[in-house]
Design a protein around this motif. Structure first.
Motif: not given
Length: 89
Positions: A57, A53-54, A36, A32-33
């Motif tokens: 995630t 995006r945070w 993104n 995921a990190a």
């Protein structure tokens, strides 16, 4: 009759399930990190807002924990999702 060794009485299937669940959570978190926020990420082009995006995630990580807990390996290990807790039990 010979008594079984101490290591045969351990819960190896539960330990393996815990290892698989923890490895899956680490894989999801890193994926995921990277997806993104990685360099050259197509999502960074589609969503230039870093806060969105945070949020994405965080939602991915928040959904992966319960999903691993209710999976068959999660149920087998007791759904601790923490190897230290599993070893303590």
């Amino acid at each position: 009759m010979q008594k079984p060794s101490w290591w045969r009485r351990l819960h190896w299937s539960e330990y393996a399930s815990e290892l698989m669940g923890t490895a899956w959570l680490v894989f999801i978190a890193l994926s995921a990190a990277t997806f993104n926020f990685g360099l050259g990420s197509p999502l960074a082009i589609l969503l230039p807002n870093r806060s969105v995006r945070w949020l994405m995630t965080g939602l991915m990580l928040a959904a992966s924990g319960p999903l691993v807990a209710i999976s068959p390996p999660g149920k087998r290990s007791g759904a601790h999702l923490n190897p230290a807790v599993s070893l303590a039990f």
